[in-house]
Design a protein around this motif. Sequence first.
Motif, PDB file in Angstrom:
ATOM      1  N   ALA A   1       0.839  -1.206   0.000  1.00 38.11           N
ATOM      2  CA  ALA A   1       0.000   0.000   0.000  1.00 38.11           C
ATOM      3  C   ALA A   1       0.871   1.253   0.000  1.00 38.11           C
ATOM      4  N   TYR A   2       1.994   1.186   0.688  1.00 42.02           N
ATOM      5  CA  TYR A   2       2.960   2.297   0.690  1.00 42.02           C
ATOM      6  C   TYR A   2       3.454   2.580  -0.727  1.00 42.02           C
ATOM      7  N   GLN A   3       3.744   1.534  -1.466  1.00 39.72           N
ATOM      8  CA  GLN A   3       4.202   1.708  -2.839  1.00 39.72           C
ATOM      9  C   GLN A   3       3.080   2.225  -3.739  1.00 39.72           C
ATOM     10  N   LEU A   4       1.863   1.765  -3.517  1.00 41.87           N
ATOM     11  CA  LEU A   4       0.725   2.196  -4.324  1.00 41.87           C
ATOM     12  C   LEU A   4       0.463   3.692  -4.179  1.00 41.87           C
ATOM     13  N   ALA A   5       0.676   4.216  -2.959  1.00 51.01           N
ATOM     14  CA  ALA A   5       0.421   5.642  -2.691  1.00 51.01           C
ATOM     15  C   ALA A   5       1.717   6.446  -2.642  1.00 51.01           C
ATOM     16  N   ALA A   6       2.769   5.940  -3.272  1.00 47.70           N
ATOM     17  CA  ALA A   6       4.116   6.511  -3.111  1.00 47.70           C
ATOM     18  C   ALA A   6       4.213   7.993  -3.418  1.00 47.70           C
ATOM     19  N   HIS A   7       3.367   8.505  -4.319  1.00 47.10           N
ATOM     20  CA  HIS A   7       3.453   9.921  -4.704  1.00 47.10           C
ATOM     21  C   HIS A   7       2.609  10.830  -3.821  1.00 47.10           C
ATOM     22  N   ASN A   8       1.819  10.249  -2.925  1.00 49.08           N
ATOM     23  CA  ASN A   8       0.926  11.056  -2.086  1.00 49.08           C
ATOM     24  C   ASN A   8       0.861  10.464  -0.681  1.00 49.08           C
ATOM     25  N   LEU A   9       1.984  10.526   0.017  1.00 48.61           N
ATOM     26  CA  LEU A   9       2.090   9.941   1.345  1.00 48.61           C
ATOM     27  C   LEU A   9       2.092  11.014   2.426  1.00 48.61           C
ATOM     28  N   SER A  10       1.452  10.723   3.552  1.00 46.94           N
ATOM     29  CA  SER A  10       1.532  11.612   4.705  1.00 46.94           C
ATOM     30  C   SER A  10       2.912  11.465   5.349  1.00 46.94           C
ATOM     31  N   PRO A  11       3.343  12.453   6.154  1.00 47.84           N
ATOM     32  CA  PRO A  11       4.620  12.311   6.853  1.00 47.84           C
ATOM     33  C   PRO A  11       4.683  11.050   7.715  1.00 47.84           C
ATOM     34  N   ARG A  12       3.580  10.710   8.366  1.00 49.19           N
ATOM     35  CA  ARG A  12       3.579   9.505   9.209  1.00 49.19           C
ATOM     36  C   ARG A  12       3.786   8.249   8.369  1.00 49.19           C
ATOM     37  N   ALA A  13       3.181   8.212   7.193  1.00 47.98           N
ATOM     38  CA  ALA A  13       3.367   7.054   6.315  1.00 47.98           C
ATOM     39  C   ALA A  13       4.815   6.968   5.841  1.00 47.98           C
ATOM     40  N   ARG A  14       5.405   8.107   5.514  1.00 53.39           N
ATOM     41  CA  ARG A  14       6.800   8.101   5.052  1.00 53.39           C
ATOM     42  C   ARG A  14       7.735   7.565   6.136  1.00 53.39           C
ATOM     43  N   HIS A  15       7.523   7.997   7.365  1.00 54.33           N
ATOM     44  CA  HIS A  15       8.386   7.533   8.453  1.00 54.33           C
ATOM     45  C   HIS A  15       8.158   6.062   8.768  1.00 54.33           C
ATOM     46  N   ALA A  16       6.911   5.612   8.641  1.00 56.03           N
ATOM     47  CA  ALA A  16       6.606   4.213   8.935  1.00 56.03           C
ATOM     48  C   ALA A  16       7.000   3.279   7.802  1.00 56.03           C
ATOM     49  N   ALA A  17       7.126   3.834   6.577  1.00 54.09           N
ATOM     50  CA  ALA A  17       7.370   3.036   5.367  1.00 54.09           C
ATOM     51  C   ALA A  17       6.288   1.977   5.198  1.00 54.09           C
ATOM     52  N   ALA A  18       5.087   2.313   5.642  1.00 53.80           N
ATOM     53  CA  ALA A  18       3.939   1.412   5.544  1.00 53.80           C
ATOM     54  C   ALA A  18       2.664   2.243   5.605  1.00 53.80           C
ATOM     55  N   VAL A  19       1.627   1.748   4.962  1.00 54.71           N
ATOM     56  CA  VAL A  19       0.345   2.466   4.890  1.00 54.71           C
ATOM     57  C   VAL A  19      -0.777   1.545   5.354  1.00 54.71           C
ATOM     58  N   ASN A  20      -1.642   2.068   6.217  1.00 54.43           N
ATOM     59  CA  ASN A  20      -2.828   1.289   6.613  1.00 54.43           C
ATOM     60  C   ASN A  20      -4.134   1.995   6.234  1.00 54.43           C
ATOM     61  N   THR A  21      -4.032   3.157   5.583  1.00 58.95           N
ATOM     62  CA  THR A  21      -5.218   3.922   5.192  1.00 58.95           C
ATOM     63  C   THR A  21      -5.009   4.487   3.793  1.00 58.95           C
ATOM     64  N   LEU A  22      -5.892   4.112   2.872  1.00 66.44           N
ATOM     65  CA  LEU A  22      -5.841   4.571   1.491  1.00 66.44           C
ATOM     66  C   LEU A  22      -7.126   5.319   1.134  1.00 66.44           C
ATOM     67  N   TRP A  23      -7.010   6.303   0.261  1.00 65.58           N
ATOM     68  CA  TRP A  23      -8.189   6.942  -0.302  1.00 65.58           C
ATOM     69  C   TRP A  23      -7.839   7.549  -1.658  1.00 65.58           C
ATOM     70  N   GLN A  24      -8.861   7.801  -2.461  1.00 67.08           N
ATOM     71  CA  GLN A  24      -8.684   8.355  -3.801  1.00 67.08           C
ATOM     72  C   GLN A  24      -9.274   9.763  -3.844  1.00 67.08           C
ATOM     73  N   ASP A  25      -8.506  10.726  -4.363  1.00 64.85           N
ATOM     74  CA  ASP A  25      -9.028  12.090  -4.439  1.00 64.85           C
ATOM     75  C   ASP A  25      -9.854  12.281  -5.708  1.00 64.85           C
ATOM     76  N   GLU A  26     -10.369  13.509  -5.887  1.00 65.23           N
ATOM     77  CA  GLU A  26     -11.274  13.778  -7.009  1.00 65.23           C
ATOM     78  C   GLU A  26     -10.596  13.673  -8.365  1.00 65.23           C
ATOM     79  N   HIS A  27      -9.261  13.670  -8.368  1.00 68.99           N
ATOM     80  CA  HIS A  27      -8.515  13.549  -9.617  1.00 68.99           C
ATOM     81  C   HIS A  27      -8.083  12.100  -9.893  1.00 68.99           C
ATOM     82  N   GLY A  28      -8.450  11.189  -9.008  1.00 70.67           N
ATOM     83  CA  GLY A  28      -8.114   9.784  -9.191  1.00 70.67           C
ATOM     84  C   GLY A  28      -6.797   9.369  -8.582  1.00 70.67           C
TER      85      GLY A  28
END
Length: 286
Positions: free
Chosen positions: A75-102
């Motif tokens: 999931a971290y790799q999937l959202a690699a271009h739009n990561l929160s600071p917490r995700a970057r430090h954790a190198a892992a993602v547990n929450t994903l969402w899609q914005d209005e631009h996809g």
Amino acid sequence: MSHSSTPLRFGVIGNPIAHSRSPAIHAQFAQQAGLSLSYERILAPLDDFTTCCMDFFQQQGGKGLNVTVPFKEQAYQLAAHNLSPRARHAAAVNTLWQDEHGAIHGCNTDGIGLCTDLIRLGHAPEGKKILLIGAGGAARGVLFPLLEQGCQQVHIINRTRSRAAALHTNLAEHAPEYSHRVSTGGLEDHAGDWDIVINASSSSMSAHAPDLPLVRFTAQALAYDMYYADRPTAFMLSCSAAPHRSDGLGMLVAQAAASFEIWNGYKPNIVPVLEHLRAQLAAEHR
């Protein structure tokens, strides 16, 4: 808030996933918020996580996904271009969402979930000396948020001391302003007086506890196990000298609440949800 005529679609994705309590938790959050939503368990193939996620967002109209084992790094790799600071430090993602631009965005709410629960228990991290046991993904996910909350020190110990040192090295690279408050060592390097001792290892899953004979607890110290169960965990039992003890059920609910707030702009009250879940756990194991 008014109920929407079309339920908002969310889910939790993992493998295995049948055990997840997230649907029940988010249903209670939705009731608090006055939102109509559906929240489903999604069993993703081990070799096709990304396709499964993108189908949920692009073909099924999904708004957000929680991610559990073993997919947090993917999931971290999937959202690699739009990561929160917490995700970057954790190198892992547990929450994903899609914005209005996809675009797919990712955050890691595990650490803020832990900190929220520590505060609920009356043990805010600010100014505390913390012993963190374990150096895997769970520890990595909570280290930065604990430091953000202003703790005095985090000492990371792990059976393989090089893994603990690697966490410190990663922190020094990405958040050097915090690195002086972090120290590391092997599992035997635990002597000291600690305000909070956190078990981020997987030991309680196998009903074993880390051997910490030299740990000393301060007068109001908390022993906290990130694992939860229907009875005191092995770690909690091993910390009988601690004035206060808790498992990680509150962290589970609080990290879910943080995800819910990201998606819906509403901060749920975790206390009634936690009480309901605790009662449910007890009833299941009578």
